[in-house]
Design an enzyme around this catalytic site. Sequence first.
Site, PDB file in Angstrom:
ATOM      1  N   GLU A 140      18.084  37.780   4.468  1.00  0.00           N
ATOM      2  CA  GLU A 140      17.466  36.961   5.519  1.00  0.00           C
ATOM      3  C   GLU A 140      16.917  37.797   6.666  1.00  0.00           C
ATOM      4  O   GLU A 140      15.926  37.411   7.300  1.00  0.00           O
ATOM      5  CB  GLU A 140      18.464  35.921   6.049  1.00  0.00           C
ATOM      6  CG  GLU A 140      18.800  34.818   5.057  1.00  0.00           C
ATOM      7  CD  GLU A 140      19.959  35.153   4.137  1.00  0.00           C
ATOM      8  OE1 GLU A 140      20.378  34.279   3.363  1.00  0.00           O
ATOM      9  OE2 GLU A 140      20.445  36.315   4.205  1.00  0.00           O
ATOM     10  N   PHE A 163      32.621  24.701   4.661  1.00  0.00           N
ATOM     11  CA  PHE A 163      32.106  25.871   3.956  1.00  0.00           C
ATOM     12  C   PHE A 163      30.706  26.217   4.457  1.00  0.00           C
ATOM     13  O   PHE A 163      29.819  25.376   4.487  1.00  0.00           O
ATOM     14  CB  PHE A 163      32.077  25.602   2.453  1.00  0.00           C
ATOM     15  CG  PHE A 163      31.514  26.749   1.656  1.00  0.00           C
ATOM     16  CD1 PHE A 163      32.173  27.957   1.572  1.00  0.00           C
ATOM     17  CD2 PHE A 163      30.289  26.606   1.004  1.00  0.00           C
ATOM     18  CE1 PHE A 163      31.634  29.024   0.849  1.00  0.00           C
ATOM     19  CE2 PHE A 163      29.750  27.656   0.277  1.00  0.00           C
ATOM     20  CZ  PHE A 163      30.434  28.871   0.201  1.00  0.00           C
ATOM     21  N   GLN A 164      30.517  27.455   4.878  1.00  0.00           N
ATOM     22  CA  GLN A 164      29.257  27.994   5.398  1.00  0.00           C
ATOM     23  C   GLN A 164      28.751  27.229   6.626  1.00  0.00           C
ATOM     24  O   GLN A 164      27.557  27.154   6.876  1.00  0.00           O
ATOM     25  CB  GLN A 164      28.181  28.048   4.304  1.00  0.00           C
ATOM     26  CG  GLN A 164      28.505  29.083   3.230  1.00  0.00           C
ATOM     27  CD  GLN A 164      27.351  29.399   2.311  1.00  0.00           C
ATOM     28  OE1 GLN A 164      26.463  28.563   2.094  1.00  0.00           O
ATOM     29  NE2 GLN A 164      27.341  30.596   1.758  1.00  0.00           N
ATOM     30  N   LYS A 218      22.174  18.712   6.423  1.00  0.00           N
ATOM     31  CA  LYS A 218      21.797  18.370   5.052  1.00  0.00           C
ATOM     32  C   LYS A 218      21.534  16.875   4.899  1.00  0.00           C
ATOM     33  O   LYS A 218      20.616  16.464   4.166  1.00  0.00           O
ATOM     34  CB  LYS A 218      22.884  18.826   4.085  1.00  0.00           C
ATOM     35  CG  LYS A 218      22.424  18.872   2.630  1.00  0.00           C
ATOM     36  CD  LYS A 218      23.414  19.612   1.750  1.00  0.00           C
ATOM     37  CE  LYS A 218      22.908  19.728   0.312  1.00  0.00           C
ATOM     38  NZ  LYS A 218      23.862  20.481  -0.550  1.00  0.00           N
ATOM     39  N   MET A 223      16.402  60.645  16.212  1.00  0.00           N
ATOM     40  CA  MET A 223      16.352  60.311  17.629  1.00  0.00           C
ATOM     41  C   MET A 223      17.721  60.506  18.282  1.00  0.00           C
ATOM     42  O   MET A 223      17.836  61.065  19.378  1.00  0.00           O
ATOM     43  CB  MET A 223      15.886  58.868  17.818  1.00  0.00           C
ATOM     44  CG  MET A 223      15.753  58.455  19.276  1.00  0.00           C
ATOM     45  SD  MET A 223      14.462  59.351  20.132  1.00  0.00           S
ATOM     46  CE  MET A 223      13.019  58.497  19.517  1.00  0.00           C
TER      47      MET A 223
END
Length: 558
Positions: free
Chosen positions: A67, A129-130, A179, A493
Amino acid sequence: MDTLERSQKENTDKKAVSTSGSLAVIDALLSEKVDTIFGYPGGAIMPIYDALFDFSSKLNHILVRHEQGAIHAAQGYARVSGKTGVVFATSGPGATNLVTGLADALIDSTPLVCITGQVFAHLLGTDAFQETDIINITTPITKWNYQVTDAKEIPEILAKAFYIAKSGRPGPVLIDITKNAQMQLFEYIGYRPCIHIRSYRPKPIVRPEFIEKAADLINQAKKPFIIFGQGVLLGNAEKEFLAFIEKSGIPTAWTIMGMSAIPTDHPLAVGMLGMHGNYGPNYLTNECDVLIAVGMRFDDRVTGRLDKYAKQAKVIHLDIDPAEIDKNVQTTVPVWGDCKETLPLLTNLIDKKTHPEWFAEFDKKREKENNTLVYKELNPTEGGLTMAEVINVLNDLTGGDAVIVTDVGQHQMVACRYTKQNIKRSNVTSGGLGTMGFALPAAIGAKFGAPERQIVAIMGDGGAQMNIQELGTIMQYKPNVKILILNNQFLGMVRQWQELFHEKRYSYTDITSPDFVQLAKAYNIDGKHVSEREKLRESLKEMLDHPSSFLFRSGCSS
Protein backbone atom coordinates in the site's frame (compact mmCIF):
# COMPACT_ATOMS: atom_id res chain seq x y z
CA MET A 1 -29.41 31.48 -12.05
CA ASP A 2 -25.90 30.93 -10.64
CA THR A 3 -23.86 27.75 -11.11
CA LEU A 4 -24.75 26.27 -7.73
CA GLU A 5 -28.49 26.79 -8.16
CA ARG A 6 -28.43 25.38 -11.69
CA SER A 7 -26.51 22.31 -10.51
CA GLN A 8 -29.00 21.76 -7.67
CA LYS A 9 -31.95 22.04 -10.07
CA GLU A 10 -30.40 19.57 -12.51
CA ASN A 11 -29.84 17.17 -9.66
CA THR A 12 -33.44 17.35 -8.40
CA ASP A 13 -34.71 16.76 -11.95
CA LYS A 14 -33.02 13.36 -12.03
CA LYS A 15 -34.94 10.23 -11.12
CA ALA A 16 -33.68 8.27 -8.17
CA VAL A 17 -32.46 4.73 -8.77
CA SER A 18 -31.61 2.07 -6.24
CA THR A 19 -27.87 1.49 -6.14
CA SER A 20 -25.20 0.30 -3.73
CA GLY A 21 -22.67 2.41 -1.90
CA SER A 22 -19.90 0.71 -3.87
CA LEU A 23 -21.43 1.64 -7.22
CA ALA A 24 -21.85 5.19 -5.97
CA VAL A 25 -18.09 5.25 -5.30
CA ILE A 26 -17.36 4.11 -8.86
CA ASP A 27 -19.79 6.66 -10.30
CA ALA A 28 -18.07 9.42 -8.32
CA LEU A 29 -14.68 8.45 -9.73
CA LEU A 30 -16.03 8.37 -13.29
CA SER A 31 -17.76 11.73 -12.79
CA GLU A 32 -14.47 13.22 -11.55
CA LYS A 33 -12.80 11.88 -14.72
CA VAL A 34 -10.48 9.59 -12.80
CA ASP A 35 -8.66 7.25 -15.18
CA THR A 36 -6.20 5.42 -12.90
CA ILE A 37 -6.41 3.94 -9.39
CA PHE A 38 -3.49 2.54 -7.41
CA GLY A 39 -4.51 -0.01 -4.83
CA TYR A 40 -4.51 -3.31 -3.04
CA PRO A 41 -7.72 -5.22 -2.20
CA GLY A 42 -8.71 -6.81 1.10
CA GLY A 43 -11.75 -7.95 3.00
CA ALA A 44 -13.07 -4.59 4.18
CA ILE A 45 -12.94 -2.97 0.75
CA MET A 46 -13.99 -6.03 -1.24
CA PRO A 47 -17.48 -4.70 -2.18
CA ILE A 48 -15.88 -1.69 -3.89
CA TYR A 49 -13.49 -3.97 -5.77
CA ASP A 50 -16.45 -6.12 -6.78
CA ALA A 51 -18.16 -3.05 -8.23
CA LEU A 52 -14.92 -2.07 -9.98
CA PHE A 53 -14.88 -5.42 -11.81
CA ASP A 54 -17.47 -4.22 -14.35
CA PHE A 55 -15.65 -0.94 -15.11
CA SER A 56 -12.17 -2.15 -16.04
CA SER A 57 -12.51 -0.58 -19.49
CA LYS A 58 -13.06 2.87 -17.96
CA LEU A 59 -10.95 2.75 -14.80
CA ASN A 60 -7.40 1.45 -14.94
CA HIS A 61 -6.53 -0.18 -11.63
CA ILE A 62 -2.86 -0.82 -10.88
CA LEU A 63 -2.31 -3.61 -8.38
CA VAL A 64 0.81 -2.60 -6.45
CA ARG A 65 2.77 -4.91 -4.15
CA HIS A 66 2.40 -2.80 -0.99
CA GLU A 67 0.00 0.00 0.00
CA GLN A 68 2.90 2.39 0.54
CA GLY A 69 3.77 1.72 -3.09
CA ALA A 70 0.19 2.63 -4.03
CA ILE A 71 0.23 6.03 -2.39
CA HIS A 72 3.69 6.96 -3.66
CA ALA A 73 2.60 5.89 -7.16
CA ALA A 74 -0.47 8.13 -6.82
CA GLN A 75 1.84 10.98 -5.77
CA GLY A 76 4.02 10.49 -8.85
CA TYR A 77 0.90 10.37 -11.02
CA ALA A 78 -0.46 13.59 -9.51
CA ARG A 79 2.82 15.47 -9.67
CA VAL A 80 3.42 14.97 -13.40
CA SER A 81 -0.21 15.11 -14.57
CA GLY A 82 -1.61 17.89 -12.38
CA LYS A 83 -4.57 15.63 -11.60
CA THR A 84 -5.71 14.15 -8.30
CA GLY A 85 -4.18 10.78 -7.48
CA VAL A 86 -6.56 8.04 -6.26
CA VAL A 87 -5.73 5.18 -3.91
CA PHE A 88 -7.70 2.15 -2.67
CA ALA A 89 -6.70 0.21 0.46
CA THR A 90 -8.41 -2.08 2.90
CA SER A 91 -8.80 -1.58 6.66
CA GLY A 92 -6.25 -2.13 9.41
CA PRO A 93 -2.75 -2.70 7.99
CA GLY A 94 -3.86 -1.70 4.51
CA ALA A 95 -4.91 1.72 5.79
CA THR A 96 -1.98 2.20 8.16
CA ASN A 97 0.44 1.40 5.33
CA LEU A 98 -0.73 4.66 3.73
CA VAL A 99 0.41 6.79 6.66
CA THR A 100 3.91 7.65 5.40
CA GLY A 101 2.56 8.60 1.97
CA LEU A 102 -0.17 10.75 3.49
CA ALA A 103 2.37 12.65 5.58
CA ASP A 104 4.59 13.01 2.51
CA ALA A 105 1.71 14.29 0.36
CA LEU A 106 0.55 16.77 2.99
CA ILE A 107 3.90 18.47 3.44
CA ASP A 108 4.55 18.47 -0.34
CA SER A 109 0.99 19.65 -1.16
CA THR A 110 0.08 16.73 -3.43
CA PRO A 111 -3.65 16.23 -4.21
CA LEU A 112 -4.79 12.69 -3.35
CA VAL A 113 -8.08 10.98 -2.55
CA CYS A 114 -7.49 7.80 -0.58
CA ILE A 115 -10.47 5.49 -0.10
CA THR A 116 -10.10 2.88 2.62
CA GLY A 117 -12.44 0.09 3.56
CA GLN A 118 -13.49 -0.31 7.18
CA VAL A 119 -15.17 -3.00 9.26
CA PHE A 120 -18.97 -3.04 9.60
CA ALA A 121 -20.28 -0.02 11.50
CA HIS A 122 -21.69 -2.13 14.33
CA LEU A 123 -18.17 -3.52 14.96
CA LEU A 124 -16.48 -0.13 15.29
CA GLY A 125 -14.70 0.16 18.60
CA THR A 126 -14.74 -3.60 19.32
CA ASP A 127 -11.20 -4.35 18.13
CA ALA A 128 -12.64 -6.39 15.31
CA PHE A 129 -10.34 -8.20 12.87
CA GLN A 130 -8.32 -5.60 10.90
CA GLU A 131 -10.08 -2.68 12.60
CA THR A 132 -7.96 0.42 13.11
CA ASP A 133 -9.10 3.95 13.96
CA ILE A 134 -7.65 5.35 10.77
CA ILE A 135 -9.51 8.65 11.15
CA ASN A 136 -7.75 9.62 14.37
CA ILE A 137 -4.46 8.20 13.10
CA THR A 138 -4.51 10.32 9.94
CA THR A 139 -6.12 13.53 11.20
CA PRO A 140 -2.75 15.34 11.57
CA ILE A 141 -1.49 14.19 8.15
CA THR A 142 -4.49 14.81 5.89
CA LYS A 143 -6.07 17.99 4.61
CA TRP A 144 -9.43 16.40 5.51
CA ASN A 145 -10.70 12.97 6.44
CA TYR A 146 -14.11 11.45 7.07
CA GLN A 147 -15.65 8.11 7.97
CA VAL A 148 -18.78 7.06 6.05
CA THR A 149 -21.16 4.67 7.82
CA ASP A 150 -24.24 5.23 5.65
CA ALA A 151 -24.24 4.80 1.86
CA LYS A 152 -26.42 7.89 1.39
CA GLU A 153 -23.43 10.03 2.42
CA ILE A 154 -21.08 8.69 -0.25
CA PRO A 155 -21.86 11.00 -3.20
CA GLU A 156 -21.63 14.21 -1.19
CA ILE A 157 -18.58 13.15 0.81
CA LEU A 158 -16.61 12.05 -2.25
CA ALA A 159 -17.52 15.28 -4.03
CA LYS A 160 -16.16 17.23 -1.07
CA ALA A 161 -13.08 15.01 -0.99
CA PHE A 162 -12.09 15.80 -4.59
CA TYR A 163 -12.86 19.50 -4.15
CA ILE A 164 -10.80 19.82 -0.98
CA ALA A 165 -7.89 17.74 -2.31
CA LYS A 166 -7.36 19.83 -5.44
CA SER A 167 -8.50 23.33 -4.44
CA GLY A 168 -6.42 26.04 -2.81
CA ARG A 169 -3.22 24.55 -1.44
CA PRO A 170 -3.67 20.91 -2.53
CA GLY A 171 -3.27 17.97 -0.20
CA PRO A 172 -4.34 14.41 0.64
CA VAL A 173 -7.85 13.47 1.74
CA LEU A 174 -8.80 10.11 3.24
CA ILE A 175 -12.35 8.71 3.14
CA ASP A 176 -12.95 5.62 5.27
CA ILE A 177 -16.08 3.66 4.26
CA THR A 178 -17.52 0.93 6.45
CA LYS A 179 -18.34 -2.35 4.78
CA ASN A 180 -22.06 -2.05 5.45
CA ALA A 181 -22.10 1.35 3.68
CA GLN A 182 -20.40 -0.19 0.67
CA MET A 183 -23.05 -2.93 0.45
CA GLN A 184 -26.07 -0.85 1.41
CA LEU A 185 -28.70 -0.03 -1.23
CA PHE A 186 -30.09 3.50 -1.31
CA GLU A 187 -32.03 5.82 -3.60
CA TYR A 188 -29.36 7.48 -5.71
CA ILE A 189 -30.09 10.60 -7.75
CA GLY A 190 -26.63 11.00 -9.27
CA TYR A 191 -23.32 12.63 -8.55
CA ARG A 192 -22.91 16.37 -8.24
CA PRO A 193 -19.38 17.77 -8.09
CA CYS A 194 -18.68 20.10 -5.20
CA ILE A 195 -17.97 23.73 -6.03
CA HIS A 196 -18.33 25.35 -2.62
CA ILE A 197 -18.12 24.45 1.05
CA ARG A 198 -19.32 26.89 3.65
CA SER A 199 -16.51 28.12 5.91
CA TYR A 200 -13.83 26.72 3.57
CA ARG A 201 -12.09 29.40 1.52
CA PRO A 202 -9.43 27.74 -0.65
CA LYS A 203 -8.08 31.03 -1.97
CA PRO A 204 -7.70 34.18 0.14
CA ILE A 205 -8.98 37.48 -1.17
CA VAL A 206 -6.35 39.40 -3.14
CA ARG A 207 -5.65 42.81 -1.60
CA PRO A 208 -4.60 45.39 -4.23
CA GLU A 209 -2.95 47.65 -1.67
CA PHE A 210 -0.37 44.98 -0.91
CA ILE A 211 0.25 44.39 -4.61
CA GLU A 212 1.01 48.10 -4.93
CA LYS A 213 3.35 48.09 -1.91
CA ALA A 214 5.18 45.08 -3.29
CA ALA A 215 5.59 46.74 -6.69
CA ASP A 216 6.99 49.89 -5.05
CA LEU A 217 9.59 47.88 -3.15
CA ILE A 218 10.63 45.99 -6.30
CA ASN A 219 10.88 49.17 -8.36
CA GLN A 220 13.13 50.82 -5.74
CA ALA A 221 15.35 47.77 -5.17
CA LYS A 222 19.04 47.81 -6.13
CA LYS A 223 19.70 44.12 -5.39
CA PRO A 224 16.37 42.29 -5.68
CA PHE A 225 16.28 38.50 -5.58
CA ILE A 226 13.44 36.09 -6.47
CA ILE A 227 13.12 32.67 -4.88
CA PHE A 228 10.31 30.34 -5.87
CA GLY A 229 8.86 27.00 -4.87
CA GLN A 230 6.31 24.46 -5.96
CA GLY A 231 3.45 26.94 -5.59
CA VAL A 232 4.22 28.16 -9.11
CA LEU A 233 3.67 24.63 -10.46
CA LEU A 234 0.65 23.86 -8.28
CA GLY A 235 -0.97 27.11 -9.39
CA ASN A 236 -0.28 26.36 -13.09
CA ALA A 237 1.33 29.79 -13.11
CA GLU A 238 4.50 29.02 -15.07
CA LYS A 239 3.66 31.49 -17.86
CA GLU A 240 2.69 34.21 -15.42
CA PHE A 241 5.85 33.66 -13.39
CA LEU A 242 8.04 33.76 -16.49
CA ALA A 243 6.45 37.05 -17.56
CA PHE A 244 7.09 38.47 -14.09
CA ILE A 245 10.78 37.55 -13.90
CA GLU A 246 11.49 38.59 -17.50
CA LYS A 247 9.97 42.03 -17.03
CA SER A 248 11.67 42.52 -13.66
CA GLY A 249 15.05 41.20 -14.86
CA ILE A 250 15.72 39.88 -11.36
CA PRO A 251 18.03 36.92 -10.52
CA THR A 252 15.86 33.90 -9.79
CA ALA A 253 16.52 30.72 -7.79
CA TRP A 254 14.39 27.69 -7.00
CA THR A 255 13.78 25.37 -4.11
CA ILE A 256 13.99 21.63 -4.73
CA MET A 257 10.19 21.47 -5.09
CA GLY A 258 10.04 24.47 -7.43
CA MET A 259 12.50 22.98 -9.90
CA SER A 260 11.24 22.83 -13.53
CA ALA A 261 8.76 25.72 -13.22
CA ILE A 262 11.21 27.56 -15.49
CA PRO A 263 13.96 25.98 -17.61
CA THR A 264 17.08 25.44 -15.51
CA ASP A 265 19.19 27.16 -18.17
CA HIS A 266 17.01 30.30 -18.37
CA PRO A 267 19.22 33.44 -18.49
CA LEU A 268 17.70 34.72 -15.22
CA ALA A 269 18.10 31.39 -13.40
CA VAL A 270 20.92 31.36 -10.86
CA GLY A 271 20.47 27.88 -9.39
CA MET A 272 19.07 25.92 -6.50
CA LEU A 273 18.68 27.13 -2.94
CA GLY A 274 19.32 25.16 0.20
CA MET A 275 21.82 23.17 2.18
CA HIS A 276 22.90 21.20 -0.89
CA GLY A 277 22.20 23.95 -3.42
CA ASN A 278 24.38 26.37 -5.36
CA TYR A 279 26.88 28.71 -3.76
CA GLY A 280 25.72 31.96 -5.39
CA PRO A 281 22.01 32.01 -4.50
CA ASN A 282 22.67 30.82 -0.96
CA TYR A 283 25.44 33.32 -0.26
CA LEU A 284 23.79 36.29 -1.92
CA THR A 285 20.46 35.76 -0.16
CA ASN A 286 22.19 37.60 2.69
CA GLU A 287 23.16 40.51 0.45
CA CYS A 288 19.94 41.25 -1.45
CA ASP A 289 17.90 44.28 -0.40
CA VAL A 290 14.49 42.93 -1.47
CA LEU A 291 13.69 39.21 -1.31
CA ILE A 292 10.62 38.12 -3.31
CA ALA A 293 9.39 34.65 -2.30
CA VAL A 294 6.80 33.04 -4.57
CA GLY A 295 4.94 29.86 -3.59
CA MET A 296 7.51 28.59 -1.11
CA ARG A 297 7.46 28.08 2.65
CA PHE A 298 10.94 29.03 3.90
CA ASP A 299 11.81 25.48 4.87
CA ASP A 300 14.71 25.03 7.28
CA ARG A 301 16.77 23.34 4.54
CA VAL A 302 16.54 26.63 2.61
CA THR A 303 16.95 29.13 5.44
CA GLY A 304 19.34 27.46 7.86
CA ARG A 305 19.40 29.54 11.05
CA LEU A 306 16.43 31.89 10.95
CA ASP A 307 18.15 34.42 13.20
CA LYS A 308 20.76 34.90 10.46
CA TYR A 309 18.60 34.53 7.36
CA ALA A 310 18.27 37.57 5.06
CA LYS A 311 18.09 40.01 7.97
CA GLN A 312 19.14 42.89 5.71
CA ALA A 313 16.30 42.35 3.21
CA LYS A 314 12.76 43.55 2.93
CA VAL A 315 10.67 40.45 2.25
CA ILE A 316 7.72 40.12 -0.12
CA HIS A 317 5.94 36.78 0.23
CA LEU A 318 3.35 35.57 -2.33
CA ASP A 319 1.43 32.51 -1.13
CA ILE A 320 -2.02 30.95 -1.37
CA ASP A 321 -1.81 29.67 2.22
CA PRO A 322 -2.02 32.53 4.74
CA ALA A 323 -0.59 30.23 7.42
CA GLU A 324 2.77 30.21 5.62
CA ILE A 325 3.20 33.97 5.67
CA ASP A 326 5.17 35.11 8.76
CA LYS A 327 5.40 31.48 9.96
CA ASN A 328 9.18 31.28 9.64
CA VAL A 329 10.37 34.55 8.11
CA GLN A 330 8.92 37.95 8.99
CA THR A 331 7.33 39.48 5.91
CA THR A 332 7.49 43.16 4.99
CA VAL A 333 4.68 42.90 2.44
CA PRO A 334 2.37 39.86 2.43
CA VAL A 335 0.65 39.05 -0.86
CA TRP A 336 -2.11 36.56 -0.18
CA GLY A 337 -3.71 34.76 -3.09
CA ASP A 338 -3.26 32.33 -5.96
CA CYS A 339 -0.02 33.32 -7.69
CA LYS A 340 -1.69 32.75 -11.07
CA GLU A 341 -3.85 35.77 -10.14
CA THR A 342 -1.41 37.85 -8.10
CA LEU A 343 1.63 37.61 -10.38
CA PRO A 344 -0.01 39.35 -13.41
CA LEU A 345 -1.26 42.14 -11.13
CA LEU A 346 2.28 42.62 -9.81
CA THR A 347 3.84 42.38 -13.27
CA ASN A 348 1.60 45.19 -14.52
CA LEU A 349 2.93 47.54 -11.83
CA ILE A 350 6.67 46.85 -11.93
CA ASP A 351 9.19 48.64 -14.13
CA LYS A 352 11.04 46.75 -16.85
CA LYS A 353 14.64 46.54 -15.72
CA THR A 354 17.94 44.72 -15.93
CA HIS A 355 20.42 44.39 -13.08
CA PRO A 356 23.83 43.79 -14.71
CA GLU A 357 26.01 44.71 -11.71
CA TRP A 358 23.95 42.54 -9.36
CA PHE A 359 24.02 39.63 -11.83
CA ALA A 360 27.79 39.99 -12.06
CA GLU A 361 28.01 39.02 -8.38
CA PHE A 362 26.12 35.79 -9.10
CA ASP A 363 28.41 35.12 -12.06
CA LYS A 364 31.49 35.48 -9.84
CA LYS A 365 30.10 33.02 -7.31
CA ARG A 366 29.16 30.57 -10.07
CA GLU A 367 32.63 30.80 -11.59
CA LYS A 368 34.24 30.17 -8.20
CA GLU A 369 31.93 27.23 -7.55
CA ASN A 370 32.56 25.70 -10.95
CA ASN A 371 36.31 26.10 -10.80
CA THR A 372 36.77 24.74 -7.29
CA LEU A 373 34.33 21.87 -7.06
CA VAL A 374 31.71 21.40 -9.74
CA TYR A 375 33.98 20.84 -12.73
CA LYS A 376 35.87 18.09 -10.89
CA GLU A 377 32.64 16.40 -9.84
CA LEU A 378 31.14 16.54 -13.34
CA ASN A 379 34.29 15.77 -15.30
CA PRO A 380 36.62 13.55 -13.24
CA THR A 381 39.53 11.94 -15.02
CA GLU A 382 40.62 9.43 -12.40
CA GLY A 383 39.16 7.32 -9.64
CA GLY A 384 35.69 5.78 -9.71
CA LEU A 385 32.59 7.23 -11.29
CA THR A 386 30.95 10.09 -9.39
CA MET A 387 27.22 10.60 -9.03
CA ALA A 388 27.49 14.05 -10.61
CA GLU A 389 29.34 12.58 -13.58
CA VAL A 390 26.54 10.09 -14.21
CA ILE A 391 23.92 12.85 -13.99
CA ASN A 392 25.94 15.04 -16.34
CA VAL A 393 26.03 12.34 -19.02
CA LEU A 394 22.32 11.67 -18.47
CA ASN A 395 21.66 15.38 -19.10
CA ASP A 396 23.44 15.20 -22.44
CA LEU A 397 21.46 12.16 -23.51
CA THR A 398 18.00 13.35 -22.42
CA GLY A 399 18.48 16.95 -23.49
CA GLY A 400 16.78 18.03 -20.26
CA ASP A 401 13.42 16.70 -21.44
CA ALA A 402 12.99 13.66 -19.16
CA VAL A 403 10.96 13.43 -15.95
CA ILE A 404 13.48 12.80 -13.17
CA VAL A 405 12.09 10.96 -10.14
CA THR A 406 14.51 10.87 -7.23
CA ASP A 407 14.57 8.93 -4.01
CA VAL A 408 16.03 10.48 -0.85
CA GLY A 409 19.71 10.77 -0.03
CA GLN A 410 22.98 11.92 -1.55
CA HIS A 411 21.91 10.95 -5.06
CA GLN A 412 18.79 13.13 -4.63
CA MET A 413 20.81 16.23 -3.84
CA VAL A 414 23.27 15.56 -6.66
CA ALA A 415 20.46 14.91 -9.16
CA CYS A 416 18.45 17.97 -8.17
CA ARG A 417 21.53 20.16 -8.26
CA TYR A 418 22.89 19.04 -11.62
CA THR A 419 19.89 17.84 -13.62
CA LYS A 420 18.88 20.05 -16.54
CA GLN A 421 15.13 20.45 -17.01
CA ASN A 422 13.30 22.22 -19.81
CA ILE A 423 9.71 21.08 -19.30
CA LYS A 424 7.42 21.82 -16.35
CA ARG A 425 6.51 19.05 -13.88
CA SER A 426 9.77 17.23 -14.62
CA ASN A 427 11.09 16.97 -11.06
CA VAL A 428 9.40 14.45 -8.76
CA THR A 429 10.94 14.00 -5.34
CA SER A 430 10.03 13.69 -1.68
CA GLY A 431 10.92 17.16 -0.49
CA GLY A 432 9.45 17.89 2.91
CA LEU A 433 9.25 14.46 4.51
CA GLY A 434 12.30 12.95 2.81
CA THR A 435 10.87 9.46 2.33
CA MET A 436 13.34 6.76 1.32
CA GLY A 437 11.64 4.22 -0.94
CA PHE A 438 9.68 6.97 -2.72
CA ALA A 439 11.26 6.86 -6.17
CA LEU A 440 10.41 3.43 -7.59
CA PRO A 441 6.64 3.53 -7.00
CA ALA A 442 6.48 7.27 -7.76
CA ALA A 443 8.17 6.64 -11.11
CA ILE A 444 5.58 3.96 -11.91
CA GLY A 445 2.81 6.42 -11.13
CA ALA A 446 4.53 9.15 -13.12
CA LYS A 447 4.59 6.94 -16.20
CA PHE A 448 0.83 6.38 -15.94
CA GLY A 449 0.35 10.13 -15.41
CA ALA A 450 2.53 11.11 -18.37
CA PRO A 451 2.78 8.05 -20.64
CA GLU A 452 4.31 10.05 -23.49
CA ARG A 453 7.31 11.20 -21.44
CA GLN A 454 10.62 9.54 -20.63
CA ILE A 455 10.66 8.63 -16.91
CA VAL A 456 13.99 8.10 -15.13
CA ALA A 457 14.00 6.99 -11.49
CA ILE A 458 17.25 7.79 -9.70
CA MET A 459 17.93 6.15 -6.34
CA GLY A 460 20.64 5.01 -4.00
CA ASP A 461 21.24 1.45 -2.88
CA GLY A 462 19.51 2.18 0.45
CA GLY A 463 16.25 3.68 -0.85
CA ALA A 464 16.11 1.23 -3.74
CA GLN A 465 15.58 -1.64 -1.33
CA MET A 466 12.81 -0.01 0.68
CA ASN A 467 10.09 -0.55 -1.92
CA ILE A 468 11.91 -2.87 -4.30
CA GLN A 469 8.90 -5.18 -4.37
CA GLU A 470 7.31 -2.72 -6.82
CA LEU A 471 9.47 -4.27 -9.53
CA GLY A 472 6.60 -6.76 -9.52
CA THR A 473 4.20 -3.97 -10.49
CA ILE A 474 6.49 -3.10 -13.41
CA MET A 475 6.62 -6.76 -14.41
CA GLN A 476 2.82 -7.03 -14.46
CA TYR A 477 1.83 -3.71 -16.09
CA LYS A 478 5.01 -2.98 -18.08
CA PRO A 479 5.29 0.80 -17.70
CA ASN A 480 8.47 1.93 -19.46
CA VAL A 481 10.47 3.18 -16.47
CA LYS A 482 14.22 3.60 -16.48
CA ILE A 483 15.77 2.77 -13.09
CA LEU A 484 19.17 4.25 -12.30
CA ILE A 485 20.76 3.02 -9.06
CA LEU A 486 23.80 4.99 -7.94
CA ASN A 487 25.38 2.40 -5.70
CA ASN A 488 28.10 3.50 -3.25
CA GLN A 489 27.61 0.76 -0.63
CA PHE A 490 26.73 3.32 2.05
CA LEU A 491 23.72 5.17 3.35
CA GLY A 492 25.45 8.11 1.74
CA MET A 493 23.66 11.10 3.21
CA VAL A 494 23.79 9.80 6.77
CA ARG A 495 27.45 8.87 6.33
CA GLN A 496 28.20 12.35 5.00
CA TRP A 497 26.71 13.91 8.12
CA GLN A 498 28.65 11.48 10.30
CA GLU A 499 31.77 12.62 8.50
CA LEU A 500 31.03 16.32 8.92
CA PHE A 501 29.42 16.49 12.34
CA HIS A 502 30.23 13.26 14.21
CA GLU A 503 34.00 12.97 13.85
CA LYS A 504 33.76 10.27 11.16
CA ARG A 505 32.15 7.81 13.54
CA TYR A 506 30.45 5.79 10.80
CA SER A 507 27.78 4.08 12.84
CA TYR A 508 25.77 1.51 10.85
CA THR A 509 25.84 3.21 7.45
CA ASP A 510 27.63 0.46 5.50
CA ILE A 511 25.00 -1.42 3.49
CA THR A 512 25.31 -4.71 1.65
CA SER A 513 23.04 -4.90 -1.38
CA PRO A 514 21.92 -7.64 -3.74
CA ASP A 515 22.94 -7.89 -7.36
CA PHE A 516 20.31 -5.44 -8.56
CA VAL A 517 20.70 -6.45 -12.20
CA GLN A 518 20.09 -10.13 -11.45
CA LEU A 519 17.19 -9.18 -9.19
CA ALA A 520 15.63 -7.13 -12.00
CA LYS A 521 15.99 -10.09 -14.35
CA ALA A 522 13.96 -12.18 -11.91
CA TYR A 523 11.16 -9.69 -12.61
CA ASN A 524 11.73 -9.91 -16.40
CA ILE A 525 13.37 -6.47 -16.45
CA ASP A 526 16.59 -6.08 -18.41
CA GLY A 527 19.55 -4.41 -16.75
CA LYS A 528 23.23 -3.62 -16.75
CA HIS A 529 25.99 -2.85 -14.25
CA VAL A 530 28.62 -0.29 -15.26
CA SER A 531 31.52 1.09 -13.24
CA GLU A 532 33.94 1.95 -16.06
CA ARG A 533 34.05 5.56 -17.22
CA GLU A 534 34.63 4.63 -20.84
CA LYS A 535 31.41 2.58 -20.91
CA LEU A 536 29.16 5.08 -19.13
CA ARG A 537 27.77 7.05 -22.06
CA GLU A 538 27.00 4.15 -24.36
CA SER A 539 25.46 2.17 -21.51
CA LEU A 540 23.20 5.03 -20.39
CA LYS A 541 22.13 5.49 -24.00
CA GLU A 542 21.34 1.78 -24.16
CA MET A 543 19.13 2.19 -21.09
CA LEU A 544 17.26 5.19 -22.51
CA ASP A 545 16.81 3.59 -25.94
CA HIS A 546 15.60 0.27 -24.55
CA PRO A 547 11.96 -0.33 -25.60
CA SER A 548 10.84 -1.29 -22.08
CA SER A 549 11.86 -0.85 -18.46
CA PHE A 550 15.57 -1.13 -17.74
CA LEU A 551 17.66 -1.15 -14.55
CA PHE A 552 21.07 0.50 -14.70
CA ARG A 553 23.35 0.06 -11.70
CA SER A 554 26.40 2.25 -11.48
CA GLY A 555 29.07 1.89 -8.83
CA CYS A 556 29.76 5.45 -7.65
CA SER A 557 31.86 7.24 -5.09
CA SER A 558 29.99 9.50 -2.65
